[in-house]
Design a protein around this motif. Structure first.
Motif, PDB file in Angstrom:
ATOM      1  N   ASN A 157      -8.536   6.639  -1.112  1.00 51.26           N
ATOM      2  CA  ASN A 157      -7.278   7.313  -1.467  1.00 51.26           C
ATOM      3  C   ASN A 157      -7.351   7.793  -2.926  1.00 51.26           C
ATOM      4  OD1 ASN A 157      -4.644   8.081  -1.890  1.00 51.26           O
ATOM      5  ND2 ASN A 157      -3.752   6.298  -0.872  1.00 51.26           N
ATOM      6  N   PRO A 199       9.371  12.707  -1.010  1.00 44.54           N
ATOM      7  CA  PRO A 199       7.910  12.533  -1.001  1.00 44.54           C
ATOM      8  C   PRO A 199       7.331  12.170   0.366  1.00 44.54           C
ATOM      9  CG  PRO A 199       8.852  11.430  -2.925  1.00 44.54           C
ATOM     10  CD  PRO A 199      10.004  11.915  -2.101  1.00 44.54           C
ATOM     11  N   GLN A 200       8.040  11.340   1.138  1.00 44.10           N
ATOM     12  CA  GLN A 200       7.473  10.888   2.420  1.00 44.10           C
ATOM     13  C   GLN A 200       7.905  11.774   3.584  1.00 44.10           C
ATOM     14  OE1 GLN A 200       9.466   9.233   0.375  1.00 44.10           O
ATOM     15  NE2 GLN A 200       8.647   7.242  -0.199  1.00 44.10           N
ATOM     16  N   GLY A 225       2.144   7.123  -6.510  1.00 41.95           N
ATOM     17  CA  GLY A 225       1.380   8.359  -6.673  1.00 41.95           C
ATOM     18  C   GLY A 225       2.270   9.584  -6.558  1.00 41.95           C
ATOM     19  N   SER A 226       3.089   9.613  -5.510  1.00 39.23           N
ATOM     20  CA  SER A 226       3.988  10.762  -5.319  1.00 39.23           C
ATOM     21  C   SER A 226       4.869  10.972  -6.537  1.00 39.23           C
ATOM     22  CB  SER A 226       4.899  10.539  -4.114  1.00 39.23           C
ATOM     23  OG  SER A 226       4.124  10.377  -2.958  1.00 39.23           O
ATOM     24  N   LEU A 227       5.259   9.870  -7.172  1.00 41.48           N
ATOM     25  CA  LEU A 227       6.142   9.962  -8.334  1.00 41.48           C
ATOM     26  C   LEU A 227       5.360  10.151  -9.627  1.00 41.48           C
ATOM     27  CD1 LEU A 227       8.576   7.062  -7.386  1.00 41.48           C
ATOM     28  CD2 LEU A 227       9.005   9.497  -7.200  1.00 41.48           C
ATOM     29  N   ARG A 228       4.036  10.211  -9.511  1.00 42.96           N
ATOM     30  CA  ARG A 228       3.146  10.424 -10.675  1.00 42.96           C
ATOM     31  C   ARG A 228       3.339   9.326 -11.737  1.00 42.96           C
ATOM     32  NH1 ARG A 228       3.030  13.976  -7.062  1.00 42.96           N
ATOM     33  NH2 ARG A 228       2.330  16.112  -7.413  1.00 42.96           N
ATOM     34  N   LEU A 229       3.621   8.108 -11.290  1.00 48.56           N
ATOM     35  CA  LEU A 229       3.736   7.014 -12.255  1.00 48.56           C
ATOM     36  C   LEU A 229       2.324   6.668 -12.750  1.00 48.56           C
ATOM     37  CD1 LEU A 229       6.249   4.733 -10.302  1.00 48.56           C
ATOM     38  CD2 LEU A 229       6.747   6.440 -12.044  1.00 48.56           C
ATOM     39  N   GLN A 230       2.166   6.578 -14.031  1.00 49.15           N
ATOM     40  CA  GLN A 230       0.825   6.362 -14.585  1.00 49.15           C
ATOM     41  C   GLN A 230       0.565   4.867 -14.771  1.00 49.15           C
ATOM     42  OE1 GLN A 230      -1.270   9.249 -15.486  1.00 49.15           O
ATOM     43  NE2 GLN A 230       0.281  10.160 -14.154  1.00 49.15           N
ATOM     44  N   TYR A 231      -0.632   4.419 -14.386  1.00 46.97           N
ATOM     45  CA  TYR A 231      -1.030   3.041 -14.661  1.00 46.97           C
ATOM     46  C   TYR A 231      -2.523   3.020 -14.950  1.00 46.97           C
ATOM     47  CZ  TYR A 231      -2.047   2.914  -9.546  1.00 46.97           C
ATOM     48  OH  TYR A 231      -2.486   3.170  -8.272  1.00 46.97           O
ATOM     49  N   TYR A 281       0.837  -1.202   0.000  1.00 48.02           N
ATOM     50  CA  TYR A 281       0.000   0.000   0.000  1.00 48.02           C
ATOM     51  C   TYR A 281       0.872   1.253   0.000  1.00 48.02           C
ATOM     52  CZ  TYR A 281      -4.154   2.798   0.739  1.00 48.02           C
ATOM     53  OH  TYR A 281      -5.172   3.701   0.564  1.00 48.02           O
ATOM     54  N   ASN A 282       1.951   1.161   0.807  1.00 49.81           N
ATOM     55  CA  ASN A 282       2.935   2.241   0.837  1.00 49.81           C
ATOM     56  C   ASN A 282       3.550   2.468  -0.536  1.00 49.81           C
ATOM     57  OD1 ASN A 282       3.900   3.926   2.876  1.00 49.81           O
ATOM     58  ND2 ASN A 282       4.427   2.160   4.138  1.00 49.81           N
ATOM     59  N   ILE A 285      -2.310   6.039   5.529  1.00 52.51           N
ATOM     60  CA  ILE A 285      -1.088   5.801   6.302  1.00 52.51           C
ATOM     61  C   ILE A 285      -0.625   7.097   6.956  1.00 52.51           C
ATOM     62  CG2 ILE A 285       1.353   5.164   6.113  1.00 52.51           C
ATOM     63  CD1 ILE A 285       0.494   3.109   4.010  1.00 52.51           C
ATOM     64  N   ASN A 315      -3.275   9.613  -4.190  1.00 50.13           N
ATOM     65  CA  ASN A 315      -2.143   8.745  -4.560  1.00 50.13           C
ATOM     66  C   ASN A 315      -2.556   7.625  -5.508  1.00 50.13           C
ATOM     67  OD1 ASN A 315      -1.595  10.149  -2.098  1.00 50.13           O
ATOM     68  ND2 ASN A 315       0.279   8.961  -1.933  1.00 50.13           N
ATOM     69  N   ALA A 339       2.203   1.827  -3.393  1.00 47.87           N
ATOM     70  CA  ALA A 339       1.219   2.471  -4.266  1.00 47.87           C
ATOM     71  C   ALA A 339       1.141   3.968  -3.957  1.00 47.87           C
ATOM     72  CB  ALA A 339      -0.146   1.809  -4.083  1.00 47.87           C
ATOM     73  N   ASP A 340       1.282   4.302  -2.687  1.00 48.82           N
ATOM     74  CA  ASP A 340       1.320   5.732  -2.323  1.00 48.82           C
ATOM     75  C   ASP A 340       2.499   6.423  -2.991  1.00 48.82           C
ATOM     76  OD1 ASP A 340      -0.906   5.726  -0.773  1.00 48.82           O
ATOM     77  OD2 ASP A 340       0.133   5.729   1.161  1.00 48.82           O
ATOM     78  N   LEU A 341       3.631   5.741  -2.960  1.00 43.64           N
ATOM     79  CA  LEU A 341       4.846   6.319  -3.544  1.00 43.64           C
ATOM     80  C   LEU A 341       4.699   6.445  -5.058  1.00 43.64           C
ATOM     81  CD1 LEU A 341       7.691   7.356  -3.050  1.00 43.64           C
ATOM     82  CD2 LEU A 341       8.517   5.014  -3.258  1.00 43.64           C
ATOM     83  N   TRP A 354      -3.257  11.412  -9.069  1.00 41.08           N
ATOM     84  CA  TRP A 354      -1.836  11.515  -9.410  1.00 41.08           C
ATOM     85  C   TRP A 354      -1.408  10.485 -10.460  1.00 41.08           C
ATOM     86  CZ3 TRP A 354       0.884  12.301  -3.985  1.00 41.08           C
ATOM     87  CH2 TRP A 354       0.865  13.669  -3.669  1.00 41.08           C
ATOM     88  N   VAL A 355      -2.028   9.312 -10.416  1.00 42.63           N
ATOM     89  CA  VAL A 355      -1.567   8.254 -11.318  1.00 42.63           C
ATOM     90  C   VAL A 355      -2.417   8.149 -12.582  1.00 42.63           C
ATOM     91  CG1 VAL A 355      -0.386   6.871  -9.579  1.00 42.63           C
ATOM     92  CG2 VAL A 355      -2.835   6.543  -9.945  1.00 42.63           C
ATOM     93  N   HIS A 356      -3.495   8.941 -12.624  1.00 49.82           N
ATOM     94  CA  HIS A 356      -4.313   8.959 -13.850  1.00 49.82           C
ATOM     95  C   HIS A 356      -4.486  10.403 -14.298  1.00 49.82           C
ATOM     96  CE1 HIS A 356      -4.911   4.905 -12.526  1.00 49.82           C
ATOM     97  NE2 HIS A 356      -5.746   5.217 -11.565  1.00 49.82           N
TER      98      HIS A 356
END
Lengths: 66, 1531
Positions: free
Chosen positions: B1050, B158-159, A25-31, A18-19, B1026, B1053, A21-23, B1057-1059
């Motif tokens: 969520n 980031p964290q 997001g922070s890195l703006r990796l697209q999936y 889960y952590n 978290i 994140n 996946a959070d990261l 951010w990812v889409h």
């Protein structure tokens, strides 16, 4: 490209996956948007029944990450 | 104090002082050590101030990719600690803070700290990152070790904790400092570089309402100050400013919104020039009604009528003036103010005189008023007001109708004179210009004179004017001049000219234009108006306030300064406006001085160094394109044509961003929380604490200083820390090891070890580099199996638990090639960027050859150093540091600095790895807790909540709060639409969206909504649970809800951010995530906990140094200790030691330690006692002890296992069969007996003394790595062997001592022993593991044959004694003891810690801890520290009155349990037990029981239980599956 948009249920451990996946997001990796995460304290909590129910409900894939 | 001075006394806490100490502690340094010390102290009941100089805690560990030897992700292991530290109620994190000094005494210190400005309010910032998104200043990212960039507004990583942004600002850039109006040139240049031209214009207008005008005619002092000018050319700032206006003004002007008038006091401004208009703009924006009186028919003042059109087009002036007038300024043109008093009579409350200097000066020479003599200001004004338009015949006439001349002479050499000349040229005249100064020293800009000449103006320099010659009809026909030999102004400004004799000559012209100065027209100020006028005909003012001598009258611009540049008029307009506001509000006129930021000036050498390092490339400025000369004088068309986008960005890229943050204010405008404050200043504060723990950490060696390695010169040479970032999935290359030079995968990689360690300037080993290099090498191979890795090293120092095995796997399994040498040279192939490494390849016994190999990437395994700032800290605290800045501590009190009450931990003491640093940190917590024990819980805080509302009978009433997170969510999906959707989900009775759900006001709002709407479940759709769930759970607890009635979606994140590239899909997914969360919310049930009282005593097993130290430490904290020792006496292995590595007597220390333990009333010593039985769980153990007197029971809350180790005894190397072969301990004993001439030793020593005839032997050989130590490293043998070798060399200097070794593993400062031993003549012979030495004990003489690698030969030794460095092994019974206490052991039989890195003294089961050699072989000081650490960890439990039981824990329904043991087997924490007092299925006795105080809630047993007899609160099957159903089957 096909129109197939698989629905994937991801059971994730709070402490690692889960952590991660959070990261992501922070890195703006697209999936793809078709991956949805169900958070658990530990991936050890995943019961075979949870996986089977996901498929029964129509999921195309199940990811257990921990 | 140094080792020697303090070591022979054991310092115990002095409890004779009954003044209560302060129950607070300052921990300095927010790395892993600082966090651990803080947590261990706060958990024991102390208030902690954690001071960190950076903007976030985390230290170096947060930068690491993986950690050895487990290859765990560093961030995954540190991040729970970060969150825990950040959220701990009793830890105050002071980031951006440095300690200045410490006053006071142990128990009561006053610490002075410096709080550096962050420019972002930590209380308001929610970490959304909008500021960083708009910040235009790009800087290298230090977290990624310069391999990527970040913005001046940034979050460290980031964290980061605190989760807040910060702004990096060094001061004021020189361009801004040089500008009278403080234009933020660096800021708008950065925005131009980003292509954000509207923002750039906004930045210019922050300080200057006339960007287009200044972009053309400003004298741009900014460029003179530009740091870039030191190395090539200043940035072309004026051209860039002009470019911005060209871009923005190419679109039609949009009217400006009128300012809101909120004040009733009225202001009159005389003069609509740049000064008056600037003041008008500022004042009307403040809400004051403003009226401007202007004598001319146009606004703009000298800009409009003094500057020729070809330099400043009218439309630009009109546009910028209109922007001001739009605000609502009342402009009265053609209105001459005749009398100042009238204005006050009309009811104006303040008057600003800004009339400029429009009166030209006629030189007092004969003929100055003849016809054909014109004045500069009037001439330029008339041209500008179209009074020189040619008539129908094309004839140009003066406004009075007389013809404009054909030959014109301008007198004067300033910029206005040039303007007159170039204007006259455009009117078709032949133009001459004469001036006093030499051609190359004319007062005008050089390029202006050049341009005039190019346009055909003839310049007559070095002339003085004698008279204007009359043609006899009152018309001028020329000027008689003399050539000037020399001139000067005296101190009163009077001119003295020395002419060339006989040089008088006539310049024949028909029109003469005087351009020798201007002044203000002040006739409207009557003599009795009370407004003072100076001798220079300017208005007398206070330059700080612009106030004239009459109250309410202010003056600014050229009318007070004489002619100046437009930017000065703007600056003085701003200043006058500020004073007028203060005057009207009744404040004192002079504002308090603001603290000034330093001006960031670089030296040429600094910049040249940056060029040399490749950080900066030399590049000249991009010139401004101009109109070709041919076309110029035919029209008044603008000569400078302006930059294109490409040229502007090329020029903007040259900016050095000197101040870092440029105060462009982009962040201020975007921040939705109003959190940015650029006016923050550094503050000094005092903090009252009882003790200080210093955990400042290390810095890596700055390998640029060793130029031979090419770091900084060769792009493909990186430090190991840079490689960590390359390997990190969250690093600049997403985990791909690419070469910095070309971003191609690095396939052949060399590691160079000991860079900044074990060399002339570092006499120590950095202790971590061998292992991190092995780990990085393994990670490279894991990531890319095609990569080849080659490590160049001296020794492999894999000295700690699991390290040797890791090294062997790296070498054998991952095929990392290891070569034992320092390389002889490193060069770059400039074509390919490859690095050519030259080195000696060892061919074993066959010798060595020189080889060269090319590598794609070279990694420098940089060592640890202490930074200058940490050295400074040590000095200001009066702590003794060594020459490298390390804080040496005494061997028997290893955490104590030379200042009592101040402790040192981590690499600040000695280079060390993470686990030892963590042990240090916990150990220091124990020392502090002992010192401050009476003040425990005196300053701690507890959270208070209202009583819980019973919702058992209520239907679900779910409230959903959807967060925009500034633009982080709102920018990428439709938040209002999502919120509306949420409102219609089953059970949801309320849904809303918030800009920032986690801001303090929103948190309070959630509490209010729960109460007002009777919500019984809350869903927040925002970021990660978290980091944020505890915050929101607090808000519902504050409204009386159980915190378990909360769920998060969520949508940041995992969604926005990812889409971010698909708004519709992201919106859809956000709805799904909220649907899942709301569905689960409906099924949530309250979770309740109970409390269990605990036993506050401790049980310690093992009476050696570790056990005794832990016992004393706990007793000092006030806890009763049962110390169990199976032998008759305390002391353990220390009883056998005779020498220490630093000449301190171990026996004396032991005696003191035993006495202290025996005298301590809280310690119950049980010798000749064993633990027969132990049961229970953390906080509630019951153990049965057995001794001669029979069994007895002890109740204890925590257990420490300190059962020690024992020296290995085997038959290797003829031990046991040949009396001359001895172990290290045996040797130490016989040596001591010889040295001290004692015979009272054991039998073995006696027989050895007999063998040696009581004489020290002449020749000794030592073999390292004996028996089991071939597969694991026993850590202490090298150091011990060297210690003993030095001891015999001291006793008998002529003795020959030979050490046969594989590696010398003298880590840290132990390296110095190695150096000393070599200096003392000890011979070191290296063997390799395939060819270990052979002992031939067949004859009388002991013969040792060895193949010696470092001498390339076979050698035979015939020593008197062969000393075997036998490893330390677990003691007899260790395995049984582990079973008894249900704790794990490793394959070598040592106790296995819960987590090798971060829980080095804990077991997986709570409440049991370990210390000393039972964990692993270690040196005395290491055992002492670890014992203290175990005491601190135990005290965390013992300091509580009760334990919390329940929560998210598993519970067995015994009626379904068949006692199959599945749960017992799968539990990673060994919690489930089959207990007899529970009845299972069918009433059979014996069912599983899970102790709720120790269950971790992982749910493994729940998933595995075949009978479904176990439930996990909050994660019942239904509560999990409802999310799956909601996702796939819909609402």
């Amino acid at each position: 490209m096909t129109d197939f948009d698989p629905q994937i249920v991801a059971f994730c451990c709070t402490h690692c996956a889960y952590n991660a996946a959070d990261l992501a997001g922070s890195l703006r990796l697209q999936y793809p948007t078709s991956i949805k995460i169900v958070q658990l304290l530990c991936s050890g909590r995943v019961d075979i029944l949870h996986i089977l129910r996901s498929f029964e409900d129509g999921a195309d894939g199940v990811l257990v990450a921990g | 104090m140094t080792d020697g001075a303090q070591a022979d006394t054991l310092k115990l806490v002095d409890r004779s002082d009954d003044r209560a100490p302060v129950g607070a502690v300052m921990v300095v340094g927010g790395g892993i050590a600082g966090m651990q010390a803080s947590l261990d102290l706060a958990d024991q009941g102390f208030r902690v101030y954690l001071v960190e100089s950076k903007s976030a805690i985390g230290g170096h560990m947060a930068q690491l990719d993986k950690t050895f030897p487990t290859n765990d992700c560093a961030m995954c292991t540190i991040s729970p600690k970060l969150v825990e530290t950040g959220r701990h109620l009793n830890i105050d994190i002071l980031v951006d803070t440095e300690v200045v000094k410490v006053d006071g005494t142990p128990g009561n210190f006053n610490v002075t700290v410096k709080r550096k400005p962050r420019y972002i309010d930590l209380e308001k910032c929610v970490g959304c990152g909008d500021c960083a998104d708009v910040c235009p200043v790009i800087l290298p990212d230090p977290f990624n070790e310069g391999l990527s960039s970040r913005r001046a507004a940034h979050k460290l990583y980031p964290q980061a904790v605190p989760n807040a942004f910060t702004i990096e600002k060094l001061g004021v850039s020189p361009c801004r400092d040089a500008c009278p109006a403080g234009q933020r040139a660096q800021g708008y240049i950065a925005l131009i570089h980003e292509g954000r031209y509207d923002d750039a214009l906004r930045v210019i207008k922050e300080d200057n309402p006339f960007p287009g005008i200044c972009g053309r005619i400003c004298n741009h002092r900014c460029e003179d100050a530009c740091n870039r000018g030191l190395i090539d050319e200043p940035i072309n700032i004026r051209a860039l400013k002009r470019f911005v206006t060209d871009k923005v003004y190419s679109a039609e002007r949009q009217p400006v919104e009128p300012a809101e008038i909120t004040q009733d006091k009225r202001i009159a401004i005389i003069g609509a020039g740049p000064c008056g208009l600037t003041a008008a703009q500022d004042l009307i924006r403040l809400g004051y009604p403003v009226t401007i009186f202007e004598a001319l028919p146009v606004a703009g003042g000298m800009l409009r009528v003094g500057v020729p059109e070809y330099r400043l087009p009218t439309e630009i002036i009109e546009r910028e003036v209109a922007d001001i007038l739009d605000l609502g300024v009342d402009l009265r043109l053609n209105t001459v103010v005749e009398d100042l008093d009238e204005l006050f009579d009309q009811g104006f409350d303040a008057v600003l005189i800004a009339v400029g200097a429009h009166e030209g000066i006629r030189l007092p020479i004969p003929g100055a008023d003849l016809d054909g003599v014109l004045i500069n200001t009037r001439f330029l004004r008339d041209v500008r007001l179209d009074r020189y338009e040619p008539d129908e015949n094309g004839q140009v006439t003066n406004p009075d109708g007389s013809p404009f001349g054909e030959r014109v002479l301008v007198l004067g050499g300033g910029n206005v004179a040039i303007d007159c000349a170039r204007t006259a040229a455009r009117l078709g005249a032949e133009v001459h210009l004469a001036c006093l100064e030499p051609r190359d020293a004319m007062p005008c800009h050089g390029w202006e004179a050049d341009a005039a000449e190019q346009e055909g103006v003839t310049i007559h320099a070095d002339r003085t004017f004698l008279r204007v010659v009359d043609d006899g009809r009152g018309q001028a026909l020329g000027v008689e001049c003399s050539s000037v030999a020399h001139f000067e102004f005296d101190h009163e400004g009077r001119l003295a000219v020395e002419t060339v004799p006989g040089s008088e000559h006539l310049i024949e012209v028909d029109t003469i234009i005087f351009s020798v100065g201007q002044r203000a027209g002040l006739a409207f100020i009557p003599d009795d108006a009370g407004v003072g006028i100076t001798h220079q005909r300017t208005i007398a003012i206070n330059p700080n306030t612009m106030a004239a001598t009459r109250p309410g009258v202010f003056a600014a611009g050229d009318s007070v300064s004489g002619t100046a540049f437009v930017i000065e008029a703007v600056a003085s307009g701003h200043q006058a406006a500020e004073s007028i506001q203060r005057y009207l509000e009744g404040d004192k006129l002079e504002a308090d001085a603001r603290p000034e930021l330093p001006v960031v000036k670089f030296s040429r050498a600094e910049l040249q160094a940056r060029v040399a390092r490749g950080e900066l490339a030399l590049k000249n400025r991009v010139p401004m394109p101009e109109l070709p000369i041919e076309g110029r004088i035919d029209s008044f068309a603008e000569v400078e044509r302006g930059y294109t986008d490409e040229l502007a960005q090329e020029e903007a890229e040259r900016c050095l961003a000197c101040a870092l943050c440029s105060e462009c204010l982009s962040c201020v405008y975007i921040c939705g929380r109003d959190a940015i404050d650029h006016d923050m200043v550094e503050r000094t504060e005092q903090v009252n604490v009882g003790a200080v723990v210093l955990a400042p950490g290390y810095q890596i060696y700055r390998a640029e200083l060793s130029q031979e390695y090419g770091l900084g010169r060769y792009p493909n040479v990186v430090t190991a820390l840079q490689l960590e970032r390359l390997l990190s999935a969250s690093g600049p290359t997403q985990g791909h090891v690419n070469r910095p030079s070309d971003d191609q995968p690095a396939r052949k990689i060399a590691f160079l070890q000991c860079v900044g360690s074990r060399d002339q300037s570092h006499d120590y080993c950095s202790a971590v580099c061998c292992m991190y290099a092995a780990k990085e090498a393994v990670m490279i191979r894991e990531h890319d199996p095609q990569a080849q890795v080659h490590v160049f090293m001296m020794d492999m120092r894999a000295f700690s638990k699991g390290y040797e095995g890791y090294y062997q796997r790296a070498r054998d399994q991952y095929e990392i090639e290891y070569t034992r040498c320092r390389i002889s040279s490193l060069k770059e192939d400039p074509e390919t960027g490859d690095l050519i490494v030259r080195y000696a390849r060892d061919l074993g016994i066959e010798g060595a050859v020189m080889e060269e190999q090319a590598f794609d990437l070279v990694v420098l395994s940089v060592g640890m150093e202490i930074s200058d700032s940490v050295k400074g800290l040590g000095q200001s605290l009066g702590i003794e540091l060594d020459e490298y800045g390390f804080c040496h501590t005494p061997i028997f009190d290893p955490l104590q600095t030379s200042q009592p009450g101040i402790y040192a931990v981590g690499p600040f003491r000695e280079p060390k790895d993470i686990p030892e640093t963590v042990v240090d940190a916990s150990g220091a917590a124990a020392d502090v807790a002992g010192l401050l024990a009476p003040a425990r819980f005196s300053l701690t805080r507890t959270a208070e909540y209202p009583p819980e509302r019973d919702i058992a009978e209520e239907e679900p009433r779910v409230g959903v709060f959807v967060c925009h997170c500034g633009s982080n969510i709102g920018g990428f999906l439709e938040v209002p639409e999502v919120a509306e959707y949420a409102g219609n989900l089953p059970g949801v009775i309320h849904a809303e969206d918030n800009l920032y759900t986690c801001s303090q006001d929103s948190i309070a709002h959630i509490t209010e909504q729960v109460e007002a709407l009777g919500l019984n479940r809350v869903v927040v759709a925002s970021c990660s649970p978290i980091t944020h769930a505890p915050l929101f759970q607090d808000s519902i607890r504050a409204a009386g809800l159980n915190p378990a009635m909360f769920e998060m979606a969520n949508i940041r994140n995992q969604c926005s951010w990812v889409h971010s590239n698909d708004r519709a899909a992201a919106t859809g997914k956000a709805k799904e995530l909220i649907r899942m969360a709301a569905a689960r919310a409906n099924t949530l049930l309250p979770i309740h906990t109970t409390t269990v009282p605990i036993y506050n005593d401790a049980l310690i097993v093992g009476g050696g140094v570790a056990g005794m130290t832990a016992a004393l430490s706990l007793a000092q904290g006030g806890y009763v200790v049962h110390l169990v020792e199976r032998e008759a006496t305390l002391g353990g292995n220390l009883r056998h030691l005779r020498y220490s590595s630093n000449d301190i007597d171990p026996a004396a220390f032991l005696e003191q330690l035993v006495t202290s333990v025996e005298e301590e009333p809280l310690i119950h010593i049980h010798t000749q006692t064993q633990v027969a039985k132990t049961s229970g769980f953390m906080g509630r153990f019951i153990s049965t002890l057995q001794n001669g007197g029979g069994p007895f029971e002890v109740k204890h809350g925590a257990t420490i296992l300190a059962t020690g180790g024992t020296e290995y005894r085997g038959n290797e190397y003829s031990y046991g069969s040949n009396p001359r072969v001895v172990t290290g301990l045996e040797f130490e004993n016989v040596l001591a007996a010889i040295e001290h001439n004692t015979r009272e030793s054991d039998a073995r020593t006696q027989s050895l003394l007999d063998l040696l005839g009581d004489q020290a032997p002449d020749e000794i050989a030592m073999v390292l790595c004996v028996g089991p130590a071939e597969s694991f490293c026993s850590r202490i043998c090298c150091t011990t062997a060297l210690k003993n070798a030095l001891a015999i060399k001291r006793i008998k200097p002529e003795a020959r001592v030979t050490i046969l070794f594989k590696d010398i593993r003298t880590y840290g400062f132990k390296e110095r022993l190695y150096t000393q031993a070599r200096e003392a003549g000890v011979i070191f012979l290296r063997y390799d593991e395939d060819n270990r030495p052979e002992v031939d004990a067949s004859g009388d003489q002991l013969m040792i044959r060895a193949r010696v690698i470092n001498l390339d030969r076979q050698m035979t030794l015939t020593p008197d004694l062969l000393v075997l460095s036998n490893p330390v092994m677990p003691p007899d019974g260790a395995r049984e003891m582990a079973t008894q206490f249900k704790v794990p052991i490793d394959k070598d039989g040592f106790l296995l810690e819960a987590h090798v890195k971060l829980r080095p003294v804990d077991f997986p089961s709570d409440g049991i801890f370990m210390a000393g050699m039972a964990h692993y072989p270690k040196l005395l000081d290491e055992s002492i520290v670890q014992a203290k650490a175990a005491a601190a960890r135990a005290a965390r439990v013992l300091s509580k009155k009760q334990l919390t039981a329940g929560g998210i824990v598993a519970q067995v329904d015994p009626s379904l349990c068949v006692g199959c043991l599945t749960c017992v087997r799968v539990c990673p924490f060994d919690v489930p037990l089959i207990v007899a007092d529970q009845d299972g299925v069918g009433g059979i006795h014996g069912a599983a029981f899970i102790e709720p105080t120790v269950c971790q809630g992982c749910g493994n047993c729940v998933a595995e239980c075949p009978a479904k007899a176990i439930h996990l609160a909050h994660y019942e099957d239904e509560q999990i599956l409802v999310k799956v159903d909601a996702l796939l089957l819909g609402a």
